[in-house]
Design a protein around this motif. Structure first.
Motif, PDB file in Angstrom:
ATOM      1  N   MET A   1      -0.286  -4.462  -4.683  1.00  0.00           N
ATOM      2  CA  MET A   1      -0.001  -3.248  -3.923  1.00  0.00           C
ATOM      3  C   MET A   1      -0.817  -3.266  -2.636  1.00  0.00           C
ATOM      4  O   MET A   1      -2.036  -3.437  -2.663  1.00  0.00           O
ATOM      5  CB  MET A   1      -0.326  -2.000  -4.749  1.00  0.00           C
ATOM      6  CG  MET A   1      -0.023  -0.689  -4.038  1.00  0.00           C
ATOM      7  SD  MET A   1      -0.057   0.747  -5.135  1.00  0.00           S
ATOM      8  CE  MET A   1      -1.773   0.765  -5.654  1.00  0.00           C
ATOM      9  N   HIS A   2      -0.156  -3.084  -1.511  1.00  0.00           N
ATOM     10  CA  HIS A   2      -0.781  -3.152  -0.201  1.00  0.00           C
ATOM     11  C   HIS A   2      -0.975  -1.727   0.327  1.00  0.00           C
ATOM     12  O   HIS A   2       0.005  -1.005   0.544  1.00  0.00           O
ATOM     13  CB  HIS A   2       0.121  -3.955   0.742  1.00  0.00           C
ATOM     14  CG  HIS A   2      -0.535  -4.363   2.016  1.00  0.00           C
ATOM     15  ND1 HIS A   2       0.166  -4.563   3.187  1.00  0.00           N
ATOM     16  CD2 HIS A   2      -1.831  -4.625   2.318  1.00  0.00           C
ATOM     17  CE1 HIS A   2      -0.670  -4.945   4.139  1.00  0.00           C
ATOM     18  NE2 HIS A   2      -1.883  -4.980   3.632  1.00  0.00           N
ATOM     19  N   VAL A   3      -2.233  -1.331   0.545  1.00  0.00           N
ATOM     20  CA  VAL A   3      -2.549   0.059   0.889  1.00  0.00           C
ATOM     21  C   VAL A   3      -3.410   0.119   2.140  1.00  0.00           C
ATOM     22  O   VAL A   3      -4.351  -0.671   2.306  1.00  0.00           O
ATOM     23  CB  VAL A   3      -3.283   0.760  -0.274  1.00  0.00           C
ATOM     24  CG1 VAL A   3      -3.640   2.196   0.102  1.00  0.00           C
ATOM     25  CG2 VAL A   3      -2.430   0.737  -1.536  1.00  0.00           C
ATOM     26  N   LEU A   4      -3.099   1.081   3.010  1.00  0.00           N
ATOM     27  CA  LEU A   4      -3.926   1.362   4.176  1.00  0.00           C
ATOM     28  C   LEU A   4      -4.711   2.638   3.921  1.00  0.00           C
ATOM     29  O   LEU A   4      -4.129   3.693   3.649  1.00  0.00           O
ATOM     30  CB  LEU A   4      -3.051   1.531   5.427  1.00  0.00           C
ATOM     31  CG  LEU A   4      -3.767   2.018   6.694  1.00  0.00           C
ATOM     32  CD1 LEU A   4      -4.848   1.031   7.128  1.00  0.00           C
ATOM     33  CD2 LEU A   4      -2.760   2.248   7.829  1.00  0.00           C
ATOM     34  N   LEU A   5      -6.039   2.557   4.008  1.00  0.00           N
ATOM     35  CA  LEU A   5      -6.913   3.718   3.858  1.00  0.00           C
ATOM     36  C   LEU A   5      -7.496   4.054   5.219  1.00  0.00           C
ATOM     37  O   LEU A   5      -8.297   3.293   5.762  1.00  0.00           O
ATOM     38  CB  LEU A   5      -8.045   3.421   2.866  1.00  0.00           C
ATOM     39  CG  LEU A   5      -7.633   3.085   1.428  1.00  0.00           C
ATOM     40  CD1 LEU A   5      -8.873   2.828   0.583  1.00  0.00           C
ATOM     41  CD2 LEU A   5      -6.791   4.203   0.830  1.00  0.00           C
ATOM     42  N   ALA A   6      -7.084   5.190   5.764  1.00  0.00           N
ATOM     43  CA  ALA A   6      -7.540   5.609   7.081  1.00  0.00           C
ATOM     44  C   ALA A   6      -8.447   6.819   6.943  1.00  0.00           C
ATOM     45  O   ALA A   6      -7.976   7.957   6.787  1.00  0.00           O
ATOM     46  CB  ALA A   6      -6.345   5.922   7.987  1.00  0.00           C
ATOM     47  N   ASP A   7      -9.750   6.588   6.979  1.00  0.00           N
ATOM     48  CA  ASP A   7     -10.747   7.646   6.847  1.00  0.00           C
ATOM     49  C   ASP A   7     -12.033   7.124   7.475  1.00  0.00           C
ATOM     50  O   ASP A   7     -12.402   5.968   7.252  1.00  0.00           O
ATOM     51  CB  ASP A   7     -10.978   8.006   5.372  1.00  0.00           C
ATOM     52  CG  ASP A   7     -11.754   9.301   5.200  1.00  0.00           C
ATOM     53  OD1 ASP A   7     -12.918   9.364   5.650  1.00  0.00           O
ATOM     54  OD2 ASP A   7     -11.202  10.245   4.622  1.00  0.00           O
ATOM     55  N   ASP A   8     -12.712   7.960   8.249  1.00  0.00           N
ATOM     56  CA  ASP A   8     -13.898   7.479   8.947  1.00  0.00           C
ATOM     57  C   ASP A   8     -15.160   7.489   8.081  1.00  0.00           C
ATOM     58  O   ASP A   8     -16.228   7.085   8.545  1.00  0.00           O
ATOM     59  CB  ASP A   8     -14.147   8.286  10.230  1.00  0.00           C
ATOM     60  CG  ASP A   8     -14.252   9.782   9.985  1.00  0.00           C
ATOM     61  OD1 ASP A   8     -13.537  10.296   9.103  1.00  0.00           O
ATOM     62  OD2 ASP A   8     -15.045  10.442  10.688  1.00  0.00           O
TER      63      ASP A   8
END
Length: 221
Positions: A1-8
């Motif tokens: 599973m390919h996931v993008l986590l966008a959080d600073d």
């Protein structure tokens, strides 16, 4: 599973990676600290299976950016994971095409179930948007309330054995494992599972488990 986590915040990304690792043995995570990085990853990387986005991160300036990210993601579901619990903001963000709005105050036992629901093609909004009457929205707009009855009342309508089966479903056990645990044959377990889904107005096991977990979390201690 390919996931993008966008959080600073790295601690948030680390926590989400732990939650996601419970859903798959083949997790591949790409991280972004700014909206610009997230946008570039979507444009340049292989397709993602899930994008998780914080609303309070550098370079994200408003709803137009959220719409743009959803459009760039194409058919990949975008889930917002953020501190804001403003109903007005929730509604505005969901209108941008976001498939799930998950406040960071959500109990950690629910987050994995919510993400599994989204990955299976469903959508999620917090209970505050629909009150007790509507806690989960799937693409088919399934009404979980059975009319005027609340999900809590539906749970009360389950038989003792159905409750036993639902609790084991919530632990991730298969029908075969539930049968072994409760000393029931497979056909009986399947019958109980069907009864649980029907009683809760749920389309699948994941939705039924989410209803159960939300009610358990909301119950007074």
């Amino acid at each position: 599973m390919h996931v993008l986590l966008a959080d600073d915040h790295s601690i948030v990304r680390t926590a989400l990676k732990y939650v996601l690792s419970e859903l798959t043995d083949t997790l591949k995570v790409v991280e972004a600290k700014t909206y610009g990085e997230a946008r570039d990853h979507i444009d340049d990387s292989e397709p993602f299976d899930l994008v998780m986005l914080d609303l309070r991160m550098p370079e994200l300036e408003g709803l137009d950016d959220i719409r743009d990210l959803v459009n760039r993601a194409g058919g990949c579901p975008v889930a917002v994971f953020t501190v804001s619990e403003s109903p007005e903001e929730m509604r505005a963000v969901l209108k941008c095409g976001v498939r799930a709005y998950i406040p960071k105050s959500t109990d950690d036992s629910l987050i994995a179930t919510i993400l599994k629901l989204v990955l299976e093609g469903g959508s999620y909004v917090p209970p505050v948007l629909g009150g007790a009457a509507q806690q989960v929205l799937l693409e088919e707009s399934v009404d979980l309330t059975g009319g005027a009855a609340s999900a809590g009342a539906q749970l009360e309508g389950l038989t003792r054995r159905q409750r036993d089966v639902l609790q084991l479903m919530a632990q991730g056990l298969s029908n075969q494992e539930i049968g072994s645990r409760l000393d029931l044959n497979l056909s009986t377990v399947k019958s109980h599972v069907t009864g649980v889904l029907r009683a809760l107005g749920a389309e699948n096991r994941t939705q039924a488990v989410l209803i159960f977990q939300q009610q358990a979390t909301a119950a007074p201690h």
